[in-house]
Motif scaffolding. Structure first.
Motif, mmCIF file in Angstrom:
data_model
loop_
_atom_site.group_PDB
_atom_site.id
_atom_site.type_symbol
_atom_site.label_atom_id
_atom_site.label_comp_id
_atom_site.label_asym_id
_atom_site.label_seq_id
_atom_site.Cartn_x
_atom_site.Cartn_y
_atom_site.Cartn_z
ATOM 1 N N VAL A 126 0.833 -1.205 0.000
ATOM 2 C CA VAL A 126 0.000 0.000 0.000
ATOM 3 C C VAL A 126 0.870 1.258 0.000
ATOM 4 O O VAL A 126 0.591 2.221 -0.719
ATOM 5 C CB VAL A 126 -0.964 -0.013 1.215
ATOM 6 N N LYS B 259 3.269 1.010 -3.392
ATOM 7 C CA LYS B 259 2.489 0.755 -4.610
ATOM 8 C C LYS B 259 3.243 -0.061 -5.654
ATOM 9 O O LYS B 259 3.030 0.091 -6.851
ATOM 10 C CB LYS B 259 1.984 2.068 -5.214
ATOM 11 N N ASP C 249 -4.998 -12.394 -2.196
ATOM 12 C CA ASP C 249 -4.108 -11.233 -2.307
ATOM 13 C C ASP C 249 -2.679 -11.663 -2.620
ATOM 14 O O ASP C 249 -2.021 -11.089 -3.499
ATOM 15 C CB ASP C 249 -4.162 -10.424 -1.013
ATOM 16 N N ASN D 69 -4.627 0.437 -8.601
ATOM 17 C CA ASN D 69 -5.455 0.961 -7.511
ATOM 18 C C ASN D 69 -6.419 -0.108 -6.997
ATOM 19 O O ASN D 69 -6.693 -0.178 -5.797
ATOM 20 C CB ASN D 69 -6.227 2.200 -7.958
ATOM 21 N N LYS D 70 -6.938 -0.923 -7.905
ATOM 22 C CA LYS D 70 -7.852 -2.004 -7.519
ATOM 23 C C LYS D 70 -7.150 -2.990 -6.583
ATOM 24 O O LYS D 70 -7.717 -3.419 -5.577
ATOM 25 C CB LYS D 70 -8.352 -2.704 -8.780
ATOM 26 N N LYS E 4 -6.602 -1.352 -3.122
ATOM 27 C CA LYS E 4 -7.848 -1.335 -2.347
ATOM 28 C C LYS E 4 -8.175 -2.728 -1.811
ATOM 29 O O LYS E 4 -8.608 -2.881 -0.673
ATOM 30 C CB LYS E 4 -9.005 -0.813 -3.194
ATOM 31 N N LYS F 265 -5.901 -3.455 1.135
ATOM 32 C CA LYS F 265 -6.368 -2.750 2.335
ATOM 33 C C LYS F 265 -7.548 -3.481 2.968
ATOM 34 O O LYS F 265 -7.596 -3.666 4.189
ATOM 35 C CB LYS F 265 -6.790 -1.318 1.993
ATOM 36 N N ALA F 266 -8.496 -3.892 2.145
ATOM 37 C CA ALA F 266 -9.675 -4.604 2.654
ATOM 38 C C ALA F 266 -9.274 -5.953 3.252
ATOM 39 O O ALA F 266 -9.788 -6.348 4.307
ATOM 40 C CB ALA F 266 -10.697 -4.791 1.540
#
Length: 126
Positions: free
Chosen positions: A27, A30, A80, A99-100, A103, A106-107
């Motif tokens: 995160v 990146k 992941d 970005n997907k 995200k 993070k989830a």
């Protein structure tokens, strides 16, 4: 508490730390780099070992709310990690994460934190 469950609880904390380092690195920077791949993979391997130990060392059935949360968190973490390895094999080391993917990471990490702390609460209330 059963010795297997105690060792499993210790190893799950290692998984929590390893997966956290990998997720936060992904995160923050990146990119899918060495740190991300190594620590996400270590998190998955520690989690597998901990799950096996805790299932064999726990009293009662594994079919509880925490059991389902833990299983779902593990599957999401696995997706992941596999996604990171897929990006690595497709684009090479230090590939830019979408970005997907960020995200989703993070989830996944949030869900893993929820599952981890529900397990901690169960231990405290026994």
């Amino acid at each position: 508490m059963n010795p297997l469950a105690i060792v499993g609880a210790f190893i799950i904390t290692l998984s929590f730390l390893a997966y956290g380092i990998g997720s936060i690195s992904l995160v923050r920077f990146k990119i899918v780099g060495n740190i991300v791949l190594i620590f996400l993979t270590m998190g998955i391997l520690f989690d597998i070992a901990a799950i096996v130990l805790m299932v064999f060392g726990a009293r009662g059935t594994p079919f509880t709310l925490h059991g389902f949360l833990g299983a779902a968190a593990f599957l999401i973490m696995l997706v992941d990690a596999v996604w990171c390895w897929k990006v690595y094999y497709k684009n090479g080391l230090d590939s830019k994460a979408t970005n997907k993917h960020i995200k989703f990471t993070k989830a996944a990490y949030f869900f893993w934190v929820v599952a981890y702390f529900t397990g901690c609460l169960i231990i405290l209330w026994r």
